[in-house]
Scaffold this motif. Structure first.
Motif, PDB file in Angstrom:
ATOM      1  N   PHE A 107       0.823  -1.209   0.000  1.00 19.26           N
ATOM      2  CA  PHE A 107       0.000   0.000   0.000  1.00 19.26           C
ATOM      3  C   PHE A 107       0.857   1.259   0.000  1.00 19.26           C
ATOM      4  N   GLY A 108       1.993   1.220   0.686  1.00 17.46           N
ATOM      5  CA  GLY A 108       2.894   2.366   0.651  1.00 17.46           C
ATOM      6  C   GLY A 108       3.396   2.653  -0.758  1.00 17.46           C
ATOM      7  N   LEU A 109       3.751   1.599  -1.476  1.00 19.95           N
ATOM      8  CA  LEU A 109       4.206   1.763  -2.864  1.00 19.95           C
ATOM      9  C   LEU A 109       3.078   2.283  -3.749  1.00 19.95           C
ATOM     10  N   CYS A 110       1.877   1.759  -3.556  1.00 19.13           N
ATOM     11  CA  CYS A 110       0.734   2.232  -4.347  1.00 19.13           C
ATOM     12  C   CYS A 110       0.441   3.701  -4.066  1.00 19.13           C
ATOM     13  N   ASP A 111       0.495   4.090  -2.801  1.00 18.93           N
ATOM     14  CA  ASP A 111       0.258   5.488  -2.446  1.00 18.93           C
ATOM     15  C   ASP A 111       1.255   6.412  -3.137  1.00 18.93           C
ATOM     16  N   ALA A 112       2.517   5.978  -3.201  1.00 24.98           N
ATOM     17  CA  ALA A 112       3.559   6.813  -3.809  1.00 24.98           C
ATOM     18  C   ALA A 112       3.286   7.070  -5.289  1.00 24.98           C
ATOM     19  N   LEU A 113       2.707   6.104  -5.969  1.00 21.62           N
ATOM     20  CA  LEU A 113       2.390   6.272  -7.385  1.00 21.62           C
ATOM     21  C   LEU A 113       1.043   6.959  -7.590  1.00 21.62           C
ATOM     22  N   TYR A 114       0.133   6.760  -6.650  1.00 27.14           N
ATOM     23  CA  TYR A 114      -1.238   7.259  -6.814  1.00 27.14           C
ATOM     24  C   TYR A 114      -1.385   8.731  -6.438  1.00 27.14           C
ATOM     25  N   GLN A 115      -0.815   9.131  -5.316  1.00 29.12           N
ATOM     26  CA  GLN A 115      -1.103  10.454  -4.773  1.00 29.12           C
ATOM     27  C   GLN A 115      -0.721  11.608  -5.711  1.00 29.12           C
ATOM     28  N   PRO A 116       0.464  11.607  -6.335  1.00 24.90           N
ATOM     29  CA  PRO A 116       0.760  12.728  -7.250  1.00 24.90           C
ATOM     30  C   PRO A 116      -0.214  12.824  -8.413  1.00 24.90           C
ATOM     31  N   SER A 117      -0.631  11.686  -8.958  1.00 26.94           N
ATOM     32  CA  SER A 117      -1.594  11.716 -10.062  1.00 26.94           C
ATOM     33  C   SER A 117      -2.955  12.183  -9.578  1.00 26.94           C
ATOM     34  N   ALA A 118      -3.396  11.681  -8.419  1.00 29.51           N
ATOM     35  CA  ALA A 118      -4.702  12.069  -7.887  1.00 29.51           C
ATOM     36  C   ALA A 118      -4.750  13.555  -7.565  1.00 29.51           C
ATOM     37  N   ALA A 119      -3.611  14.127  -7.179  1.00 23.42           N
ATOM     38  CA  ALA A 119      -3.584  15.542  -6.807  1.00 23.42           C
ATOM     39  C   ALA A 119      -3.847  16.463  -7.998  1.00 23.42           C
ATOM     40  N   THR A 120      -3.653  15.957  -9.219  1.00 23.19           N
ATOM     41  CA  THR A 120      -3.836  16.810 -10.392  1.00 23.19           C
ATOM     42  C   THR A 120      -5.263  16.805 -10.933  1.00 23.19           C
ATOM     43  N   ILE A 121      -6.112  15.925 -10.411  1.00 23.20           N
ATOM     44  CA  ILE A 121      -7.443  15.756 -11.003  1.00 23.20           C
ATOM     45  C   ILE A 121      -8.297  17.012 -10.851  1.00 23.20           C
ATOM     46  N   SER A 122      -8.218  17.676  -9.695  1.00 18.95           N
ATOM     47  CA  SER A 122      -9.049  18.871  -9.506  1.00 18.95           C
ATOM     48  C   SER A 122      -8.732  19.928 -10.545  1.00 18.95           C
ATOM     49  N   ARG A 123      -7.466  20.069 -10.908  1.00 19.55           N
ATOM     50  CA  ARG A 123      -7.047  21.029 -11.933  1.00 19.55           C
ATOM     51  C   ARG A 123      -7.677  20.704 -13.287  1.00 19.55           C
ATOM     52  N   GLN A 124      -7.981  19.431 -13.507  1.00 15.46           N
ATOM     53  CA  GLN A 124      -8.528  19.013 -14.801  1.00 15.46           C
ATOM     54  C   GLN A 124     -10.053  18.993 -14.835  1.00 15.46           C
ATOM     55  N   LEU A 125     -10.694  19.186 -13.673  1.00 15.48           N
ATOM     56  CA  LEU A 125     -12.155  19.082 -13.617  1.00 15.48           C
ATOM     57  C   LEU A 125     -12.871  20.417 -13.593  1.00 15.48           C
TER      58      LEU A 125
END
Length: 414
Positions: A107-125
């Motif tokens: 889960f730590g590895l998944c979080d490291a890959l997921y969080q930066p991408s998830a943080a950009t979604i608001s900018r795109q919506l």
């Protein structure tokens, strides 16, 4: 934004996902305590932080190079697979220490890959002028989801064990994957970084931080927020309650006041839209620094008021400054800037906690709270001295697909 069904739907999905995460965290901690000693249990719960820190910068590079929505889908599919494998392992071999550590690390590895991408979604919506309201609603959804998940976590693990908790969390991630695949579509696509070796991409991110003073000010300042407030809330409140004889119930009350205040502060931005978001946000954090000082002095009422103020300022300031950060940072570097910001928090937090405890032991909890609170207030005054920060206004800018690739021009007033 109140009529934007896709954006509001995504906020609801985020609440469900955070509820699943909180449920899983409670289940993991509860199971670890029963499988191992308290010291080993603490290591199990924290075992995901080191791999997350090591891979977080890579996650930023991936977020800037690949389509974030697709990255999030793939990572969530992997999360579902990890949770299903954990549940099967528990059914076949029982709950063991290795499976707990393996799940936490994965889960730590998944979080490291997921969080930066998830943080950009608001900018795109949503357009830039709606980012503060969107950020406020997002903060509220996340907090409500986390509180609901934490409340359910104990009941779920008691009734169905770690395997049942894993299945429940897997269902929430499957819901996220479905929404990403079938509903969510970016309205304001971000520019993509050029393909290059990963280490060069990381170095280019730090080079961007060096060359863009406004971005550098935001990243460095926002990286230091939790380093002051988290030790005061986690250790300072507990030490005050112990020293004054308030009891454990007072600690729970203080944390509840922080959570309630944060929800109120975030919800305020659904109606209140200050013109100078960065100025208001940083002044709120100056006030938060003063409130941290208040934790260490006075009566139970004084400490309760300080915790409520910390919650309100945290909810509103994080929404305002998070919106500014999302709108202002160059879209081709947004993932890397997010990963650098999060990395600072992950790496420095243990030292900040230890230093607070040492100060409290040597000079008293009042002195420790005063040192951390005044340091935070002083740090938040620094960006307010920068003309570029004082000129930022999202409501004055125009954020359309044509101007999305040039956020600074769209969000800085002349």
């Amino acid at each position: 934004m109140t009529r934007d069904r896709v954006a509001l739907g995504w906020l609801g999905i985020k609440a469900v996902s955070n509820a699943g995460d909180a449920l899983w965290t409670v289940a993991l901690a509860w199971t670890a305590v029963h499988v191992a000693s308290p010291a080993v249990a603490g290591l199990v719960v924290a075992s995901g932080t080191i791999p997350r820190a090591l891979v977080l910068l890579l996650g930023g590079v991936v977020a800037d190079r690949r389509e974030p929505r697709l990255v999030m889908m793939v990572v969530n599919v992997v999360r579902v697979a990890v949770l299903v494998a954990t549940a099967l392992w528990v059914m076949v071999a029982g709950t063991t220490l290795p499976v707990l550590i393996a799940a936490a690390v994965a889960f730590g590895l998944c979080d490291a890959l997921y969080q930066p991408s998830a943080a950009t979604i608001s900018r795109q919506l949503v357009p830039a002028e709606q980012l503060p309201a969107y950020a406020g609603a997002s903060q509220t959804a996340i907090r409500l989801g986390s509180m609901a998940g934490a409340a359910l976590g104990g009941a779920v693990v008691a009734a169905w064990g770690l395997g049942g908790s894993a299945v429940a969390n897997a269902v929430t991630f499957a819901v996220v994957v479905g929404y990403l695949a079938l509903v969510l579509r970016p309205r304001y696509p971000l520019p993509r970084a050029e393909a290059e070796p990963v280490l060069r991409g990381v170095a280019r991110g730090f080079g961007h931080l060096r060359d863009e003073p406004t971005t550098r000010t935001l990243v460095l300042t926002l990286s230091g927020l939790n380093l002051a407030v988290s030790p005061a809330l986690a250790l300072g409140v507990a030490l005050r309650a112990q020293g004054e004889g308030w009891g454990a119930g007072a600690v729970g009350l203080m944390q509840a006041l922080v959570a309630l205040g944060a929800a109120v502060g975030a919800l305020t931005l659904l109606r209140w839209r200050p013109r100078r978001e960065a100025v208001v946000g940083f002044w709120l954090l100056v006030l938060q620094g003063v409130a941290i000082v208040g934790i260490g002095v006075g009566s139970l009422v004084t400490t309760a008021v300080a915790c409520a103020v910390i919650g309100i300022t945290a909810g509103s300031a994080s929404s305002l400054l998070g919106a500014v950060f999302m709108a202002l940072v160059d879209g081709a570097y947004l993932g890397r800037m997010t990963s650098i910001l999060q990395l600072g928090d992950d790496v420095l937090m243990p030292a900040a906690m230890a230093a607070f405890g040492a100060l409290a032991a040597a000079y008293g909890v009042g002195a420790a709270c005063a040192a951390y609170g005044l340091a935070m207030a002083g740090l938040m005054l620094l960006p307010l001295s920068r003309p570029a920060i004082r000129r930022i206004s999202l409501t004055a800018g125009v954020n359309t697909p044509a101007t999305q690739d040039a956020p600074v021009a769209a969000t800085l007033e002349a």
